[in-house]
Design a protein around this motif. Sequence first.
Motif, PDB file in Angstrom:
ATOM      1  N   ASP A   1       0.835  -1.209   0.000  1.00 32.78           N
ATOM      2  CA  ASP A   1       0.000   0.000   0.000  1.00 32.78           C
ATOM      3  C   ASP A   1       0.868   1.256   0.000  1.00 32.78           C
ATOM      4  O   ASP A   1       1.838   1.342   0.757  1.00 32.78           O
ATOM      5  CB  ASP A   1      -0.902   0.039   1.252  1.00 32.78           C
ATOM      6  N   ILE A   2       0.490   2.205  -0.826  1.00 40.29           N
ATOM      7  CA  ILE A   2       1.228   3.472  -0.837  1.00 40.29           C
ATOM      8  C   ILE A   2       0.634   4.387   0.234  1.00 40.29           C
ATOM      9  O   ILE A   2      -0.578   4.628   0.257  1.00 40.29           O
ATOM     10  CB  ILE A   2       1.155   4.141  -2.219  1.00 40.29           C
ATOM     11  N   VAL A   3       1.484   4.859   1.123  1.00 36.96           N
ATOM     12  CA  VAL A   3       1.019   5.716   2.228  1.00 36.96           C
ATOM     13  C   VAL A   3       1.000   7.174   1.770  1.00 36.96           C
ATOM     14  O   VAL A   3       0.003   7.874   1.919  1.00 36.96           O
ATOM     15  CB  VAL A   3       1.916   5.541   3.471  1.00 36.96           C
ATOM     16  N   ILE A   4       2.109   7.634   1.216  1.00 39.37           N
ATOM     17  CA  ILE A   4       2.135   8.980   0.610  1.00 39.37           C
ATOM     18  C   ILE A   4       2.892   8.898  -0.712  1.00 39.37           C
ATOM     19  O   ILE A   4       3.748   8.043  -0.902  1.00 39.37           O
ATOM     20  CB  ILE A   4       2.771  10.052   1.530  1.00 39.37           C
TER      21      ILE A   4
ATOM     22  N   ALA B   1       0.518  14.170   9.070  1.00 37.51           N
ATOM     23  CA  ALA B   1       1.819  13.559   9.345  1.00 37.51           C
ATOM     24  C   ALA B   1       1.527  12.138   9.828  1.00 37.51           C
ATOM     25  O   ALA B   1       0.383  11.815  10.192  1.00 37.51           O
ATOM     26  CB  ALA B   1       2.541  14.342  10.414  1.00 37.51           C
ATOM     27  N   PHE B   2       2.544  11.305   9.827  1.00 36.55           N
ATOM     28  CA  PHE B   2       2.334   9.899  10.154  1.00 36.55           C
ATOM     29  C   PHE B   2       3.345   9.430  11.200  1.00 36.55           C
ATOM     30  O   PHE B   2       4.540   9.735  11.086  1.00 36.55           O
ATOM     31  CB  PHE B   2       2.477   9.037   8.890  1.00 36.55           C
TER      32      PHE B   2
ATOM     33  N   VAL C   1       6.174   6.851   0.161  1.00 38.77           N
ATOM     34  CA  VAL C   1       6.367   5.861   1.231  1.00 38.77           C
ATOM     35  C   VAL C   1       5.335   4.756   1.028  1.00 38.77           C
ATOM     36  O   VAL C   1       4.161   5.045   0.775  1.00 38.77           O
ATOM     37  CB  VAL C   1       6.179   6.522   2.618  1.00 38.77           C
ATOM     38  N   PHE C   2       5.779   3.502   1.104  1.00 44.83           N
ATOM     39  CA  PHE C   2       4.830   2.384   0.980  1.00 44.83           C
ATOM     40  C   PHE C   2       5.094   1.360   2.081  1.00 44.83           C
ATOM     41  O   PHE C   2       6.141   1.367   2.731  1.00 44.83           O
ATOM     42  CB  PHE C   2       4.919   1.754  -0.415  1.00 44.83           C
ATOM     43  N   ALA C   3       4.120   0.507   2.278  1.00 47.66           N
ATOM     44  CA  ALA C   3       4.233  -0.498   3.345  1.00 47.66           C
ATOM     45  C   ALA C   3       5.015  -1.700   2.839  1.00 47.66           C
ATOM     46  O   ALA C   3       4.661  -2.287   1.817  1.00 47.66           O
ATOM     47  CB  ALA C   3       2.837  -0.919   3.796  1.00 47.66           C
TER      48      ALA C   3
ATOM     49  N   THR D   1       0.738  -0.567  11.000  1.00 50.24           N
ATOM     50  CA  THR D   1      -0.290   0.301  11.568  1.00 50.24           C
ATOM     51  C   THR D   1       0.345   1.667  11.798  1.00 50.24           C
ATOM     52  O   THR D   1       1.440   1.760  12.368  1.00 50.24           O
ATOM     53  CB  THR D   1      -0.831  -0.261  12.903  1.00 50.24           C
ATOM     54  N   VAL D   2      -0.344   2.664  11.339  1.00 48.18           N
ATOM     55  CA  VAL D   2       0.226   4.015  11.363  1.00 48.18           C
ATOM     56  C   VAL D   2      -0.772   4.971  12.002  1.00 48.18           C
ATOM     57  O   VAL D   2      -1.984   4.851  11.775  1.00 48.18           O
ATOM     58  CB  VAL D   2       0.543   4.467   9.909  1.00 48.18           C
ATOM     59  N   LEU D   3      -0.265   5.870  12.828  1.00 49.89           N
ATOM     60  CA  LEU D   3      -1.128   6.918  13.391  1.00 49.89           C
ATOM     61  C   LEU D   3      -1.051   8.126  12.466  1.00 49.89           C
ATOM     62  O   LEU D   3       0.014   8.713  12.286  1.00 49.89           O
ATOM     63  CB  LEU D   3      -0.645   7.304  14.800  1.00 49.89           C
ATOM     64  N   GLU D   4      -2.176   8.450  11.869  1.00 46.52           N
ATOM     65  CA  GLU D   4      -2.216   9.610  10.968  1.00 46.52           C
ATOM     66  C   GLU D   4      -2.724  10.806  11.778  1.00 46.52           C
ATOM     67  O   GLU D   4      -3.786  10.739  12.390  1.00 46.52           O
ATOM     68  CB  GLU D   4      -3.134   9.320   9.778  1.00 46.52           C
TER      69      GLU D   4
END
Lengths: 560, 267
Positions: free
Chosen positions: A63-66, A75-76, A182-184, A189-192
């Motif tokens: 998965d692409i995060v940004i 922010a992550f 940024v990708f997984a 698990t990320v706090l957005e």
Amino acid sequence: MATLSRPKRWDTPFSPDMTDEEVQRLCEIKEIAAIDKDKFPASTPLEGILKNDCRTVRYEVGDIVIREGDYGNSAFLILSGDLRVVLSPGLPDEMLGRTKIRKKSFLEALSQLWKKSIIPEVRDTERYRDRSLRKGSDSGTAQVFLQDVPAVLDSNKTAVLGAGALFGELAALGRLPRTSSVFAETQATVLEIRWQGLRELRKFDEGWRDAIDKRYRENALNAYLSATQLFSHLDDDNLQAVADSALFETHGKFDWHVTYNKMKDMDNASIIEEEPVIAREGDYPDGLLMIRAGFARVSVKKGNGRQTLTYLKAGDYYGDDELYRAWKGEENVALKVTITALGYVDVLRVPSNSIEEYLFSHWATRKKEDIAPMKMELFDQTLADGALREWTVQERFINGTQTMMINLDRCVRCDDCVRACSDTHQGNPRFIRHGKTFDHWMVANACMHCADPVCMIGCPTGAIHRDLSGGMVIINDDTCIGCETCANSCPYSNIRMAEIRDTTGRLVVDPENQKPILKATKCDLCAGQRTGPACVFACPHDAVKRVDFREAFSGAFEEN
Amino acid sequence: MMRIWIYIFLAILFFLFIGFWASQAEQFLGKPSQITGWALFASVSFLALFSVRKRLPFLSLAPASRWFLLHTIGGFLALSLFWLHMGSLWPVGLGDEVMAGLFYAVTLSGIIGLFLEKLYPHYLTRSGVECIYERIPNEIFEIRSNAEEVLLKCAEETGSDTLGQHYLETLHWFFQRPRFFLNHAFMGQSAQHWVRHQCQILERYLDEKEREYLKQIFALADYKRKIDFHYTAQRILKGWLLIHLPISVGVMALTLWHLIVVHVYFL
């Protein structure tokens, strides 16, 4: 009498799924536990920020995060799992779910003559089937994902971001495009944290503030300062000293388009009164104000309202003249203008002692006319001189880099521009030859390809993006999921949702609910066409112009 | 601006060259009308290409504004070549007379169109409103609905039907559809005068409250007058092409027929 509870900041939380248990769990994480809760005011407690300005997002492998080049307001903080940041030169556009713009050959361009359908918005729906989209529970959580992570790792330089890493904060606070993707790499698990919460964390917690500021100073500030003409004479050590003394400020709201839409019907004076003040008329100038992102209005009191003298955009600065006069010994020097945030603005305040030491001492060795321009001519303008500027600032057209301006004294209302747009865009024009007018100029309802593209914020798949080569904001039809986020965000109502049809002309509907499939459509400056914007090319009377408002007041409005 | 003069200079140069070539041909017992005829055909064909260019916006065939400029200058060049070809202002023979008549008609419609395109946009801008032509019927419907809403409010609040009665007798006609077409076409003030007059004659029969409603009706009528002007001007701006284009097609068809006839029977 109708009553309504006064709206509060957290009436609309970032995610409805954040529970008190989840917040408690977050409070035990090292990076959050280190925050001194007592520093936060009762009205904005840390738990409140975590519950209302944050959400936990789970990413699957790939998965692409940004995405590099995207604008985001979050922010992550990585809670678990590993992410990978792609280092230069970055992933190709196609992998990020974007369109690769290729100019059509002459034959391809000509073939549009017989390939165009008489039914508007026809799509070959087959091409949507191999899209790299992972659909979430609702349209807003759909993800673009990389299909072959090992191949991406093999062919690109990447770095690991592990649990506890914070990223994306500079782009979120500075309203700047993301500098990398940024990708997984594993399930993560990320706090957005949305920008409002991030701003509070930076404001009230010294640790977060130091970390964010340190990273900004290391990564961006020196480059920014050395790029400005003011400090181009400084060597690295002196530049570092200026950078160390600079203060960061943000004014206004990141989602300014929401308040802008609400203020549309207010009069000019009331609008200016609502704008957050950066520096006030009559105040002692305590530093040089440098605009890093966004726009600021420079105004003076005039009658019962305020006259806008000019506006400041990224790279502009104000206060040098007043500081210089004070340094030269003039007494009681005060700011003659009020500077307010037009929407969201990111400001650097370089204190007067730094300016005196590193800038004025340099100016003292030069002739007065060679140094930074004096702003006296600003005050000499009549209301008529500045009326056009006043209008463009009030309507926020200053945001446009490719604004469609129509000279109404030349326009014969033949609609050749509309037809040309329709002929080059699936039989459906991407603009309306109508809009706000000033004197003999009309700003048509066409995408302005804004300097601050709020439409790009919140697109779940990154379908709407800025083309890094041409700078235009375009939509990838293949990855657009029709969620309408961009159309609702555009302050100028220049994005329209279109119901699409298949090659036989039938309306394409979602089999689950029989609702039509929508795609966001807008002006793409005829990306890929050989002619450039077809509207401009098709106007027989040279009435249509594409204007960059950042340069508009240096001749764009003159008759040719 | 410089470009215009360059194109005009080139057009004059082309005309002089054809004139010189034709005179030389005449001296050496050649066929000058064949030279001028082919030059005229080339220029008329070039003029017709502008319409083709408009249908190909995706091809990089130079901006339409340049084509328009060349079309305008080319039109005057074609007229000059036409006179040169005929050797007079009016030909002899029915076929040629029909062709000349159509040629003059297309030239005249072009010149009038050019004049209108320079004139009307300026006045449309100064009307103070902007309206897309296709939306005008809807706009008028909305104005009429608003006017009738004002009348109902007036009757409810004042209990008087004077304003409503007058509306039905006179103003209703004005609000029905675009009016004063010819007068607007010549930038006349009749509509403005008519609206003001209709409101003035009513004023003495109204009390203070009713006068406030009359003011609202007057404002709506004044707005409607501006929309009417847009309707007139935009219709004329779109309409003149509907004269210019079919005649152009006729001229092209007759030119081809003329070419065939000349080459089969006279050469």
